[in-house]
Design an enzyme around this catalytic site. Structure first.
Site, PDB file in Angstrom:
ATOM      1  CD  GLU A  45      88.604   7.251  15.817  1.00 15.76           C
ATOM      2  OE1 GLU A  45      89.042   6.204  16.331  1.00 15.76           O
ATOM      3  OE2 GLU A  45      88.120   8.186  16.469  1.00 15.76           O
ATOM      4  NE  ARG A  47      80.410  15.911  20.311  1.00 18.17           N
ATOM      5  CZ  ARG A  47      80.777  14.648  20.516  1.00 18.17           C
ATOM      6  NH1 ARG A  47      81.724  14.380  21.411  1.00 18.17           N
ATOM      7  NH2 ARG A  47      80.219  13.670  19.847  1.00 18.17           N
ATOM      8  CE  LYS A  61      82.577   7.122  15.586  1.00 14.83           C
ATOM      9  NZ  LYS A  61      83.542   6.943  14.480  1.00 14.83           N
TER      10      LYS A  61
END
Length: 555
Positions: free
Chosen positions: A36, A262, A272
């Site tokens: 994104e 992850r 983020k």
């Protein structure tokens, strides 16, 4: 895609790909990296990049770079360009396969109308807070919206008016009609579209409704012919929804989603949202601050793409969440730089050393290898004269047991040069040592009659007459605890994560170091000429990593 050698480290995803190709399920594989564009990539994204592009490389397929740009409020062209630059820096290329989810907005819209006509989607007037309250919990089923039974005709009319910009933001959403009693909350009539009156960085001003990620993602995979849609474990519970959309729409292909763990890295944060907060609050000097786990930050600090790829190979790909210690990443960097970084001498905290019996008007040069194991990197000349700089820590007026560096009456070898013996100490009015005076053995240099004479200590130095003043930044870990969690996570910020040294002395060969050129400062660590602040003739050096793990000992 890349000139890198194939990866031979196996993992469960590679095993799946191998079996799919062996069985004929797929003739070739197509993967994707779908960031994104709402922030800069970090080391966690590097794991996904290496996995997706690496699989495509190793099995003769292709990997798409697709921006999942479904929220124009948080997205920016700055992020898009930085992501492309970071993927290239890591050593990968998408070729002709650069895509945007926003390129598929019209097709996604048409498919949404198809679901409405099938009676499998409806326009809901509930507010976001009401939708959450109606959804239920893990132990209680949800309840249906009072607008769930609208006719297909009414829903089509409302949805088209939503697209036309007739309604305010938040007034209506389009939801899939699945099962409000499903044990999987993601299937309890998830939102597909919301109203946002904002221009889109890539699609422009043509849209007033935007698809949700869960709706856009799988259909984008299908449009692009993705064979293996590889996500992190938090999307495992979303997979039934991913498959529901594929089952109920006339998509051109049928991708399959796979989930892997992850990257959780100690002594930093990977969210983020938190990284953006550090930037906005001024706790760091931007996304490319060398203390940040962003790829632009690691690059500026001096990490190499080879070291990051090696780290990703080392930690592997699994199905269980775990924490990777920062020391593993740092050791990968050390191993890489040990092979490639030329050696040089720099004095970070200078102390004047004067050789009393060395002629004041004399200067000479000594040969030094640029790398002890790589003769192809050649040699350089190091100037030497009567006055030198040494490290403050390499002198101790009252030496402790085991201190084999310079002290009154004690000898050391100056790296590549002579043996010197301390004869006098000069102090200022506060009692601080500001100068040490020594005598030297003129026969103790390489080739001299006393060249083989042994002393216990060897220290580095820089000629005072020829030294170049530079700024050096000593970077350390961003947080003082391994897992800075909780609402007060910022209290664990490391106040000593950067030390600025403004009057360091370097040998003249370093004066024209190019931006991003890396060196091992002997006995100090690995350093990189800052890519942002260095200028021709006046480099600024960042410490990339120390020579050994200083965090292995109790702090």
């Amino acid at each position: 895609m890349t000139n890198q050698e194939p990866t031979h480290v196996t993992n469960f995803v590679r095993n799946i790909v191998e079996e799919d190709l062996r069985s004929g399920k797929h003739q070739s594989i197509v993967t994707r990296f779908p960031p994104e564009p709402n922030g800069y990539l970090h080391i966690g994204h590097a794991k996904s990049i290496c996995l997706n592009f690496g699989l495509a490389r190793d099995f003769g397929g292709c990997c798409h770079l697709r921006f999942d740009d479904t929220n124009p409020v948080k997205e920016d062209v700055e992020y898009t360009e930085s992501i492309k630059e970071s993927v290239h820096w890591l050593g990968f290329d998408w070729g002709e396969h650069l895509h945007y989810a926003s390129d598929y907005f019209e097709q996604l819209y048409q498919w949404a109308e198809e679901l409405i006509r099938q009676g499998k989607a409806y326009v809901d007037d509930l507010s976001a807070e009401e939708i959450r309250s109606y959804r239920g919990s893990l132990t209680e089923p949800g309840k249906e919206s009072p607008y769930r039974q609208r006719s297909a005709a009414e829903n089509l009319d409302l949805f088209r008016r939503m697209r036309g910009g007739e309604f305010a933001e938040g007034a209506k959403v389009l939801r899939a009609k699945i099962d409000m009693a499903s044990p999987n909350i993601n299937l309890r009539d998830p939102v597909m579209y919301r109203i946002i009156h904002a221009s889109h960085p890539h699609a422009g001003d043509g849209w007033r409704i935007y698809p949700m990620y869960d709706y856009a993602h799988g259909q984008s995979d299908a449009i692009e012919g993705i064979t293996h849609s590889i996500c992190t474990l938090e999307f495992e519970d979303h997979r039934p929804l991913y498959e529901w959309f594929l089952d109920n729409l006339p998509v051109p292909s049928r991708p399959r989603q796979y989930e892997f763990a992850r990257l959780n890295l100690t002594y930093t944060v990977m969210s983020k949202r938190k990284l953006l907060q550090l930037v906005r609050d001024g706790d760091v000097a931007g996304w490319d601050d060398p203390r940040m786990p962003t790829l632009v930050g690691l690059r500026r600090r001096g990490y190499t793409p080879e070291a990051i790829r090696g780290f990703c190979d080392r930690i592997g790909v699994g199905r269980s969440d775990s924490w990777i210690d920062m020391s593993i990443l740092e050791e990968s960097v050390r191993e890489d730089l040990n092979e490639r970084a030329p050696r040089a001498m720099a004095v970070l905290k200078p102390l004047k050393l004067v050789i009393d019996n060395y002629p004041a008007d004399r200067a000479e040069e000594f040969d030094a290898a640029n790398h002890p194991q790589r003769p192809e990197l050649g040699t350089r000349k190091i100037p030497f004269c009567r006055e030198l700089y040494i490290e403050q820590d390499d002198f101790m007026e009252t030496p402790v047991k085991g201190f084999h560096r310079l002290a009154p009456g004690q000898e050391v070898r100056l790296r590549y040069a002579y043996i010197v013996k301390c004869s006098e100490v000069v102090k200022d009015e506060t009692g601080a040592v500001v100068e040490v005076r020594c005598s030297y053995d003129p026969d103790s240099h390489a080739g001299g009659a006393a060249a083989g004479r042994k002393v216990k200590g060897t220290i580095h130095w820089v000629s005072a007459r020829h030294a170049v003043d530079v700024e050096v930044r000593l970077y350390d870990r961003l947080f003082t605890v391994a897992n800075p969690a909780g609402d007060d996570w910022k209290q664990y910020l490391n106040a000593a994560s950067m030390e600025l040294l403004s009057h360091c002395k370097i040998e003249p060969s370093l004066a024209h170091a190019a931006a991003e050129e890396r060196f091992q400062f002997e006995r100090q660590g690995y350093f990189c000429a800052d890519r942002k602040d260095s200028r021709p003739g006046t480099p600024v050096f960042n410490r990339t990593v120390t020579l050994r793990d200083s965090w292995a000992k109790p702090r």
